[in-house]
Design a protein around this motif. Structure first.
Motif, PDB file in Angstrom:
ATOM      1  N   ARG A 238       0.842  -1.198   0.000  1.00 33.87           N
ATOM      2  CA  ARG A 238       0.000   0.000   0.000  1.00 33.87           C
ATOM      3  C   ARG A 238       0.877   1.247   0.000  1.00 33.87           C
ATOM      4  NH1 ARG A 238      -4.576   0.181   4.549  1.00 33.87           N
ATOM      5  NH2 ARG A 238      -3.132  -1.129   5.751  1.00 33.87           N
ATOM      6  N   TYR A 273      -4.242  -4.315   3.708  1.00 32.75           N
ATOM      7  CA  TYR A 273      -5.345  -4.208   4.669  1.00 32.75           C
ATOM      8  C   TYR A 273      -5.713  -5.580   5.237  1.00 32.75           C
ATOM      9  CZ  TYR A 273      -9.670  -2.510   6.768  1.00 32.75           C
ATOM     10  OH  TYR A 273     -10.650  -2.181   7.657  1.00 32.75           O
ATOM     11  N   PRO A 277      -5.584  -4.167   9.359  1.00 29.04           N
ATOM     12  CA  PRO A 277      -6.844  -3.476   9.050  1.00 29.04           C
ATOM     13  C   PRO A 277      -6.936  -2.069   9.642  1.00 29.04           C
ATOM     14  CG  PRO A 277      -7.199  -5.005  10.835  1.00 29.04           C
ATOM     15  CD  PRO A 277      -5.753  -5.174  10.428  1.00 29.04           C
ATOM     16  N   CYS A 283       0.462   1.161   9.408  1.00 28.93           N
ATOM     17  CA  CYS A 283       0.840  -0.192   8.996  1.00 28.93           C
ATOM     18  C   CYS A 283       2.168  -0.227   8.244  1.00 28.93           C
ATOM     19  CB  CYS A 283      -0.257  -0.802   8.122  1.00 28.93           C
ATOM     20  SG  CYS A 283      -1.856  -0.972   8.950  1.00 28.93           S
TER      21      CYS A 283
END
Length: 689
Positions: A238, A273, A277, A283
């Protein structure tokens, strides 16, 4: 008769005796023949009550004719037990053991639970807690340096992206001197590379002469829930741009930077995710760091193979210890106590068994060796006082080049003319030498006082020795009495485990409004300072603080982005009721054991034939009398002790509350009260016994 009336006499000639006796018989101090006759009659009647063959016959030990004592206390005891179990059973339906054991993320939500506090996230499939990089702690300084310099100020003001006033407000009118935009971007890139280049990450982990970032996990990392401990930076996919907290005054200007300059240096890669989450900024993994399961659900950072070439084996072992210690600090509390009990249960059982065996052996040996042990100890204390005074005296007069072993020798002493050592003492300060000589004299005085006390109490000491010998003989001839403490231990362990289980359900029922539900503008306002209590931590147990950008109040010119999360457990009236019952039952078990042993000793002492059958009968009879006649009295004494013990711990609780409120005076007062109650508790234990 004269002695009974407290009259001192000496032998007189008969002529004088005849003249004095009539005066005495008039009854000085209320003593007269009629009174003495009545007292003598009462003594005879009292003695007759306990003669052989009467209902109060003591020839075979304690009287057998008894009646129930303190019945109301017995009824109260049973009623309180019923009330306690009603509260506990209700707590089982409302409480949750998982809230004391399961790991929690940065916002206080429980990994592995579907329903979290305040309608929080569904983390049912995320049972493990891992650590991700705290990008705010890592990059905030570098980002502010990138923004607050004269080059960037000119770039933003000249392009119309921000006004001069906005830049002054964002940077507090403090701007560093820069050369050009490319140099600023290179500097920012270098700062970010410290956390993403494997070689430089190794330096962060080892500390490079400083402190490893693993030593303070709470500050340098975020706690997040994940699907397993098998998580690493290679899974990151991500893309996210670094953003400072909204509470920073330069946040608004920072959001406009992408329209003017390249932000490639501030691009981060976060875990997917499905594994993490949360918002992507929470993260971001640290390259070269994997995780392994440290305890149930808790993952500890572990160095992977990519970093092993840059870190020595000894450093790797040290890092494992640092990381484990960091996890232990963050998870310390009631939940870790359960884990400690579980992991050390076998050791606890072995130690308890060995203590019991050694205690029995000691009692048996006491029968044969109590006399030499007692007198040997007394003589040893006397000799230690003498030796201590001797050493202190000669140590004060020791030469500078002498040792304590030869201080008493002729060569080690300083003569009054200082001819032996040339005036060079081991202690050059005369005051110190005088103090040592004085302390030596004090030791000799104490030795004399000790000897005088022993001479005065010699008969008492002999009596104590005989009593201990009789007690050891009782244990030797009544081996069944050993079953009493054994049964006590077993019942105490069962009761303690049951109480802990039921109390866990009670204390885990923390309401959502236990801590303030609103948000706060600064971390200091939420957490507090050294002198000011925080809104989230002004109680015991204290809540936690976390940065909450999703808060509705975290917007506008004065965002409030710091929120509270409740603690794992709380102590309300139900806990204190349970604690009273815990102490009451414990004291009751001890009282029953003491009463049983005392009664058995009384029966054994008067038995003519002390066979194995008779010894067993004495224990059983005494136990029967405890439960049939005297449970109420035992419960009453135990209740007094339980109330005092509970008040003592409540004072400790109040001292913690005062400490959380930064009230030093009340903290000291509560501790002083707890100490006084501790002294009172010791007195009650002595009286109960």
């Amino acid at each position: 008769w004269l002695k009974a009336c407290g009259i001192k006499c000496r032998k007189l000639p008969r002529s004088r005796r005849d003249s004095i006796v009539p005066e005495v018989l008039k009854g000085p101090m209320g003593c007269n023949p009629s009174t003495l006759a009545e007292e003598s009659k009462r003594d005879v009647e009292t003695s007759a009550k306990f003669q052989r063959g009467t209902e109060n016959d003591l020839s075979q030990g304690p009287v057998t004719k008894r009646k129930c004592t303190d019945v109301l206390c017995c009824i109260l005891f049973v009623a309180c037990i019923i009330l306690y179990f009603i509260l506990s059973l209700k707590g089982i339906s409302d409480g949750s053991l998982s809230k004391l054991i399961y790991p929690r993320d940065y916002a206080g939500e429980y990994c592995g639970l579907k329903e979290n506090w305040n309608n929080g996230s569904d983390l049912e499939n995320y049972d493990f807690m891992i650590y991700t990089l705290n990008v705010t702690e890592a990059f905030n300084t570098a980002a502010k340096t990138f923004l607050c310099n004269d080059v960037m100020r000119g770039q933003l003001v000249d392009s119309g992206t921000a006004t001069a006033a906005e830049m002054d407000a964002a940077c507090a009118s403090s701007f560093a001197t820069g050369t050009d935009l490319a140099s600023l971007q290179d500097a920012a890139q270098a700062q970010f590379a410290k956390y993403f280049d494997v070689a430089q990450v190794a330096t962060l982990l080892t500390g490079d002469g400083g402190t490893s970032i693993l030593a303070d996990l709470a500050r340098n990392f975020n706690r997040v829930c994940s699907t397993s401990c098998d998580i690493n930076s290679e899974m990151a996919n991500r893309e996210v741009l670094y953003m400072p907290p909204k509470s920073e005054p330069w946040y608004g200007v920072w959001t406009r930077l992408p329209a003017v300059v390249s932000m490639a240096a501030f691009n981060l890669t976060a875990l997917p995710y499905s594994a993490c989450p949360y918002d992507a900024t929470l993260c971001v993994p640290l390259p070269g760091v994997d995780f392994r399961e440290f305890a149930q659900g808790y993952c500890v950072p572990d160095v992977n193979n990519g970093l092993l070439t840059s870190i020595s084996d000894s450093a790797t072992t040290a890092l494992d210890g640092i990381a484990a210690n960091g996890v232990t600090k963050m998870t310390a509390g009631l939940d870790s106590a359960f884990g400690d009990i579980q992991t050390t249960m076998d050791t606890f059982v072995i130690v308890a068994f060995l203590a019991l065996v050694l205690g029995v052996v000691f009692l048996i040996l006491l029968r044969f060796f109590v006399k030499p042990v007692v007198w040997g100890t007394i003589v040893l204390v006397f000799l230690l006082f003498l030796l201590g005074g001797y050493i202190l005296y000669y140590y004060a007069n020791m030469c500078a080049d002498a040792s304590i072993t030869d201080a008493a020798s002729k060569e080690g002493l300083i003569s009054t003319t200082n001819s032996t050592c040339g005036g060079l003492y081991h202690h050059s300060d005369k005051t110190t030498r005088d103090v040592l000589v004085g302390l030596g004299g004090v030791c000799w005085v104490l030795a004399g006082i000790w000897l005088l006390v022993i001479c005065c109490l010699c008969s008492r000491i002999r009596l104590a020795i005989v009593i201990n010998q009789v007690a050891a003989m009782f244990v030797y001839q009544t081996p069944h009495i050993i079953l009493v403490p054994v049964v006590q231990y077993v019942l105490a362990i069962i009761w303690s485990l049951l109480w802990m289980l039921l109390a866990s359900f009670l204390i885990s029922q923390v309401p959502a409004d236990y801590v303030p539900t609103g948000a706060f503008a600064t971390y200091a306002e939420a957490y507090g300072t050294d002198d000011t209590p925080g809104q989230c931590t002004s109680m015991t147990p204290a809540g936690g603080v976390f940065y909450d950008p999703s808060s509705p109040e975290c917007t506008g010119e004065a965002p409030k982005c710091w929120s509270c999360h409740p603690p794992r457990f709380m102590l309300d009236y139900r806990f204190w009721v349970a604690l009273v019952m815990f102490f009451w039952n414990n004291a009751f078990l001890v009282a029953v054991g003491q009463c049983t042993i005392a009664g058995a000793v009384g029966i054994w002492f008067f038995q003519k034939e002390r066979s194995v059958t008779a010894s067993f009968t004495s224990v059983f009879t005494s136990l029967k009398r405890c439960f049939v006649y005297h449970l109420g009295s035992l419960a009453f004494g135990s209740l007094i002790l339980a109330v005092v013990q509970t008040l003592k711990w409540f004072m400790h609780y109040l001292s913690k509350q005062a400490k959380a409120q930064k009230n030093k005076v009340m903290e000291i007062v509560a501790k002083a009260c707890a100490y006084c109650l501790w002294c009172f508790e010791k007195c009650i234990k002595f009286l109960n016994k």
